[in-house]
Design a protein around this motif. Structure first.
Motif, PDB file in Angstrom:
ATOM      1  N   SER A  20     -13.694  -7.482   7.755  1.00 18.62           N
ATOM      2  CA  SER A  20     -12.831  -7.471   8.953  1.00 18.62           C
ATOM      3  C   SER A  20     -11.368  -7.251   8.581  1.00 18.62           C
ATOM      4  O   SER A  20     -10.538  -7.041   9.458  1.00 18.62           O
ATOM      5  CB  SER A  20     -12.960  -8.806   9.704  1.00 18.62           C
ATOM      6  N   SER A 192       0.058  -3.108   2.635  1.00 21.04           N
ATOM      7  CA  SER A 192      -0.549  -3.817   3.775  1.00 21.04           C
ATOM      8  C   SER A 192      -0.063  -5.261   3.807  1.00 21.04           C
ATOM      9  O   SER A 192       0.516  -5.760   2.836  1.00 21.04           O
ATOM     10  CB  SER A 192      -2.077  -3.825   3.630  1.00 21.04           C
ATOM     11  N   GLY A 194      -1.949  -7.879   3.684  1.00 20.90           N
ATOM     12  CA  GLY A 194      -2.693  -8.660   2.691  1.00 20.90           C
ATOM     13  C   GLY A 194      -2.084  -8.529   1.307  1.00 20.90           C
ATOM     14  O   GLY A 194      -2.032  -9.497   0.538  1.00 20.90           O
ATOM     15  N   GLY A 326      -3.964  -8.195   7.863  1.00 14.67           N
ATOM     16  CA  GLY A 326      -4.716  -7.408   8.852  1.00 14.67           C
ATOM     17  C   GLY A 326      -4.039  -6.080   9.155  1.00 14.67           C
ATOM     18  O   GLY A 326      -4.688  -5.135   9.588  1.00 14.67           O
ATOM     19  N   GLY A 364      -2.825   2.767  -2.286  1.00 13.90           N
ATOM     20  CA  GLY A 364      -3.205   1.371  -2.016  1.00 13.90           C
ATOM     21  C   GLY A 364      -4.415   1.191  -1.134  1.00 13.90           C
ATOM     22  O   GLY A 364      -5.084   0.154  -1.215  1.00 13.90           O
ATOM     23  N   TYR A 365      -4.726   2.173  -0.270  1.00  8.83           N
ATOM     24  CA  TYR A 365      -5.780   1.925   0.722  1.00  8.83           C
ATOM     25  C   TYR A 365      -6.786   3.068   0.796  1.00  8.83           C
ATOM     26  O   TYR A 365      -7.990   2.847   0.594  1.00  8.83           O
ATOM     27  CB  TYR A 365      -5.135   1.596   2.094  1.00  8.83           C
TER      28      TYR A 365
END
Ligand SMILES: NC(=O)c1ccc[n+]([C@@H]2O[C@H](COP(=O)([O-])OP(=O)(O)OC[C@H]3O[C@@H](n4cnc5c(N)ncnc54)[C@H](OP(=O)(O)O)[C@@H]3O)[C@@H](O)[C@H]2O)c1
Length: 418
Positions: A20, A192, A194, A326, A364-365
């Protein structure tokens, strides 16, 4: 019993724990696009909130056009040891994006070690990794669990890039590179919530516990105990002119973690790169007066940011204005993002090899979620030579990932010249 003894009996090959969250959802999206929902790979998504996970499953189906009704959901809390143990026992691999790992990760590592389940994550938290290595190495060797930290932008490009250059030098000359330098030629991406939370948590811990700062400043902090020495010094924090690349350089923000992992890989590979092996990273800033100004500016702003954030009052005042857990960079930013790294390895006899490591999404993502997903499938499926223990990406999955990542994940490794 080792994982490989019982692996065939397990219900799942991979569970994505934290699906999530921002990076967890991207990792699930990658697995879905590449491996489908239950037809090729047996996998599931997991987290602490059923409603959020159902929404992720619906979003993924809508965004990818792949049906997700067969994709199982597992729900439990990261603090619940019985649940974690039960979840770990149902799968060959847990792939986790629940961070900050120092806050939420320790019980999961213990559960995977106890049940002989392989594990991969995205941590860059040196102090936490050091504690996990010291607590679990013996038990992981016994249970057969391969625990692999750092399976994202930190530290796969550095760790596998170095292995790639070293193997090529060995092939050409029969000897390793005694020095490898990684230089960041370019990248485009953003952090992000996180990732920011993990960085803030590390600084928080460092403020209360001097041993955390010691670990962050020790170039060999992740080497096995009794082997924490070598020729490298702590990372340079100032701009400098690099004769080998003919350019000005500034410090690279990920170097603190990447360099330690590359040195740990050397130790875990039985000092395949040599006992005197040196490794460093920096960002290329170009040539001429403008480049000097840029190098000074980048070095100064990184130092001011880290120095300011190390002070509790400033950290607390600023953190409310940074992306929250998130949140993260939007799709178009991830898709337009990239990274471009140059490695230069030199042998004791002066032979030089240059290599390039590139990624086709933001580091990073977009790229990290693909590297993490492939690491999980690699741990679940590939014939790896290492047994249970706490490993680095290169020492556990080196050659397998050097094949998987270019083929599947848009991360390429190429030799540039001789
Ligand atoms: N190495 C790299 O290159 C790299 C790249 C990207 C990210 N990262 C790291 O990956 C981690 C995740 O980043 P992110 O941006 O994806 O974070 P995020 O969006 O905040 O996601 C965190 C996830 O953890 C879950 N979680 C938190 N507490 C939990 C608990 N007690 N039990 C179960 N689940 C819990 C959250 O669940 P809810 O949704 O229910 O809140 C969410 O799914 C961070 O540590 C970050 O530094 C590293």
């Amino acid at each position: 019993m080792t994982t490989d003894d019982n692996a065939e009996d397990r219900e799942f090959e991979v569970i994505v724990w934290g699906a999530s969250g921002f990076t967890g959802k991207l990792t699930a999206e990658y697995l879905l696009k590449r491996y489908g929902a239950g037809d090729d790979l047996r996998w599931a998504i997991a987290g602490r909130n059923q409603a959020k996970l159902e929404a992720v499953r619906e979003d993924l189906s809508r965004e990818t056009g792949v049906g997700t009704s067969e994709l199982p959901i597992l729900v439990g809390d990261g603090d619940d040891e019985a649940f974690l143990r039960e979840m770990a026992g149902r799968t060959k691999v847990v792939c986790t994006t629940v961070g900050p790992y120092a806050k939420y990760g320790s019980k999961l590592v213990a559960a995977c070690v106890a049940s002989g389940t392989h594990y991969c994550d995205l941590t860059g938290e040196v102090q936490w990794m050091q504690r996990q290595i010291e607590s679990h190495q013996d038990a992981a060797e016994q249970s057969g669990a391969r625990i692999v930290f750092n399976c994202g932008f930190d530290c796969i490009p550095s760790d596998l890039g170095t292995l790639f250059v070293q193997r090529e030098m060995q092939r050409r000359t029969g000897a390793p590179c005694c020095h490898v330098q990684l230089r960041v030629k370019g990248f485009s991406g953003a952090a992000s919530g996180g990732t920011i939370a993990s960085m803030l948590n590390m600084l928080e811990e460092a403020e209360n516990d001097p041993s955390v700062m010691e670990a962050m400043n020790d170039p060999y902090a992740l080497n096995p105990k009794g082997e924490r020495t070598g020729p490298d010094r702590p990372e340079r924090l100032t701009p400098s002119y690099d004769d080998d690349f003919g350019q000005w350089t500034a410090p690279f923000v990920m170097a603190g973690i990447n360099t330690k992992v590359v040195r740990r890989s050397n130790a875990l590979l039985g000092y395949e790169y040599g006992r005197d092996f040196r490794y460093d990273e920096a960002m290329l800033m170009g040539k001429g007066p403008l480049a000097i100004a840029k190098a000074v500016g980048v070095s100064g702003s990184s130092a001011a940011m880290m120095g300011g954030m190390a002070i509790g009052a400033i950290r607390r005042a600023v953190s409310g204005r940074l992306p929250a857990p998130g949140d993260g960079p939007a799709k178009d930013r991830r898709e337009k993002g990239y990274f471009d790294l140059v490695l230069r390895g030199v042998s004791a006899s002066g032979e030089v090899i240059r290599a390039r490591v590139k990624g086709d999404r933001d580091p990073g993502y977009g790229s990290t979620s693909k590297m993490l997903g492939e690491s999980a499938v690699c741990l679940a499926r590939d014939e790896l030579t290492v047994s249970g223990g706490l490993w680095t990406p290169a020492s556990a999955m080196g050659e397998a990932l050097l094949s998987r990542l270019p083929a599947n994940a848009g991360v390429t490794f190429e030799i540039e010249d001789s």
